[in-house]
Design an enzyme around this catalytic site. Structure first.
Site, mmCIF file in Angstrom:
data_model
loop_
_atom_site.group_PDB
_atom_site.id
_atom_site.type_symbol
_atom_site.label_atom_id
_atom_site.label_comp_id
_atom_site.label_asym_id
_atom_site.label_seq_id
_atom_site.Cartn_x
_atom_site.Cartn_y
_atom_site.Cartn_z
ATOM 1 N N ALA A 1 0.781 -1.242 0.000
ATOM 2 C CA ALA A 1 0.000 0.000 0.000
ATOM 3 C C ALA A 1 0.808 1.286 0.000
ATOM 4 O O ALA A 1 0.292 2.335 -0.394
ATOM 5 C CB ALA A 1 -0.931 0.016 1.218
ATOM 6 N N ALA A 2 2.047 1.266 0.489
ATOM 7 C CA ALA A 2 2.813 2.514 0.613
ATOM 8 C C ALA A 2 2.997 3.160 -0.760
ATOM 9 O O ALA A 2 3.170 2.457 -1.758
ATOM 10 C CB ALA A 2 4.165 2.224 1.262
ATOM 11 N N PRO A 3 2.924 4.497 -0.817
ATOM 12 C CA PRO A 3 2.808 5.485 0.268
ATOM 13 C C PRO A 3 1.383 5.805 0.721
ATOM 14 O O PRO A 3 1.177 6.715 1.519
ATOM 15 C CB PRO A 3 3.449 6.727 -0.348
ATOM 16 C CG PRO A 3 3.141 6.619 -1.798
ATOM 17 C CD PRO A 3 3.178 5.158 -2.127
ATOM 18 N N GLY B 1 -1.616 6.441 -1.232
ATOM 19 C CA GLY B 1 -2.569 7.193 -2.044
ATOM 20 C C GLY B 1 -3.807 6.395 -2.397
ATOM 21 O O GLY B 1 -4.940 6.903 -2.331
ATOM 22 N N ASP C 1 4.453 -9.097 5.194
ATOM 23 C CA ASP C 1 4.885 -9.676 3.924
ATOM 24 C C ASP C 1 3.681 -10.339 3.272
ATOM 25 O O ASP C 1 3.113 -11.298 3.811
ATOM 26 C CB ASP C 1 5.991 -10.707 4.177
ATOM 27 C CG ASP C 1 6.650 -11.189 2.891
ATOM 28 O OD1 ASP C 1 5.933 -11.333 1.865
ATOM 29 O OD2 ASP C 1 7.869 -11.449 2.901
ATOM 30 N N CYS D 1 3.035 -0.447 -11.893
ATOM 31 C CA CYS D 1 3.453 0.747 -12.636
ATOM 32 C C CYS D 1 4.574 0.365 -13.594
ATOM 33 O O CYS D 1 5.543 1.087 -13.766
ATOM 34 C CB CYS D 1 3.858 1.887 -11.703
ATOM 35 S SG CYS D 1 5.169 1.487 -10.538
#
Length: 432
Positions: free
Chosen positions: A252-254, A256, A300, A372
């Protein structure tokens, strides 16, 4: 500290030591005046975008390369060349400030060498620039292994993809519909003379005509709006969170996408996991600014039995670890930090996480696989292999969700001015 000296050290840390720009640049900015932060960023990003061209020019102007402890001065030369070739800084100022950086870097005896190289470039600029783009690396500004893959998979789009990767990314905003509609916020921007346009598909996305400091954005501190590329915002449109559901944001980081899920469906119970404790701090910061609540766990994703004993999830957003080849325009260091053999290792990790997460999804539930990346091995080939080994997995119907043979949607860098992104929407059959 001299800005050019700081830039040379950042580029040395990235290119020679393998440190990410996201780590090296903020650390260097602490040592210079705030008014010089943007200049430092522009130089560092620019040198990393056009590294092969600048290296080619440097080789033509030097009898022998600088090695060992003098390597930072090699990068200082690149800094000087970038200013002369790509920036509007007056040439005399660019040369003087770059030469002066030798004092900050404690090797003033190299002053004459660097001055001579930059002056020689000025005299031979047209010829050297042409020579620097006579080979593929210089022409496209990409490493050979990546160019090979782009040629293989996107032969007719090679120029468009590499051009987008070497172009400064626009600033996209995500409007928090808990406070305003996109149209209402567009009016607020217009009232503060900030021009923006809407995205045709991402329902909360606005593209600024010119990037600005976030503090200039109406209500930023109050959570009215966030900065997020339109391609990343599409995750929630594909996930389609519903009232009262239990939803997992995996990797999930960061944060958004975690926040966007809750902005779109405030009654959802959201669990956000990531294996990086430091990056999870940003998830918590984002949620705090937006006044949103989620269960945030350092975990993890391959081993859910170690961190989750609750119910199966209604929906899972799996934003998988990847090569990040779709966001090079925002992170030009990716071109020089990634290696060809990273891709197979990443694909193996993605498959492990995908298999593990599927076991945490309710029958009838939806999993959105996202990266991405623009490389098929991490995207369409990954999902196709998963479908072939997973009897209860089905690709949901939809014009932009591909086919069983070519599943998902691949967004290329620059498409509708978005980052490169991949999405596939999978549903778990009620019975296998």
């Amino acid at each position: 500290m001299n800005v050019r000296a700081a830039a040379a050290e950042v580029i040395y840390q990235v290119v020679d030591q393998g440190q990410s720009l996201a780590t090296a640049l903020p650390a260097a900015q602490q040592g210079i005046k705030p008014r010089d932060h943007a200049l430092l960023q522009e130089i560092c990003y620019g040198v990393l975008r056009w590294l092969p061209r600048l290296e080619s020019i440097t080789q033509s102007l030097m009898d022998k390369p600088l090695k060992g402890k003098q390597r930072v001065f090699h990068h200082l030369i690149l800094v000087g060349l970038y200013q002369l070739g790509y920036m509007r800084i007056p040439a005399h100022a660019a040369v003087a400030e770059t030469v002066d950086a030798t004092k900050t870097l404690k090797k003033p005896q190299l002053r004459g060498l660097i001055n001579a190289i930059l002056r020689n470039y000025q005299r031979q600029q047209e010829e050297l620039d042409q020579q620097a783009i006579s080979h593929d690396a210089g022409k496209y500004g990409h490493p050979g292994w990546l160019l090979k893959l782009l040629r293989e998979h996107y032969p007719t789009q090679l120029d468009a993809v590499t051009t987008a990767n070497n172009t400064k990314a626009p600033m996209w905003l995500r409007v928090n519909r808990r406070h305003h509609s996109r149209e209402q916020y567009l009016t607020l921007l217009d009232n503060t003379e900030i021009k923006a346009t809407v995205h045709p598909q991402a329902g909360d996305a606005l593209k600024l005509e010119r990037a600005c400091d976030v503090q200039q954005l109406p209500g930023f501190a109050d959570g009215w709006v966030s900065v997020q590329d339109a391609a990343a915002q599409l995750a929630v449109d594909y996930l389609k969170p519903q009232a009262g559901e239990l939803i997992l944001d995996c990797c999930a980081a960061p944060g958004g996408k975690t926040a966007h899920i809750l902005e779109r469906e405030p009654s959802a119970s959201v669990v956000a996991i990531d294996c990086d404790e430091q990056r999870l701090l940003r998830v918590k910061d984002n949620l705090q600014r937006l006044k949103l609540d989620a269960e945030v766990l350092c975990a993890d994703a391959r081993y859910p039995q170690q961190w989750w004993q609750g119910s199966a999830f209604d929906r899972i957003l799996l934003d998988a670890p990847c090569s990040a080849t779709g966001v090079i325009r925002r992170h030009p260091d990716i071109k020089w930090l990634r290696r060809a053999d990273d891709i197979a290792a990443l694909a193996t990790l993605q498959a492990e996480i995908l298999d593990a997460m599927w076991q945490q999804l309710k029958p009838g539930g939806t999993l959105v696989y996202a990266t991405c990346s623009i490389l098929p091995q991490e995207n369409r080939e990954q999902v196709k292999a998963f479908l072939s080994r997973t009897p209860d997995a089905v690709l949901t119907e939809g014009a932009d969700n591909g086919t069983a043979d070519a599943p998902g949607r691949q967004i290329l860098p620059g498409e509708e001015d978005m980052d490169g992104f991949y999405y596939a929407v999978l549903e778990k059959r009620l019975t296998a």
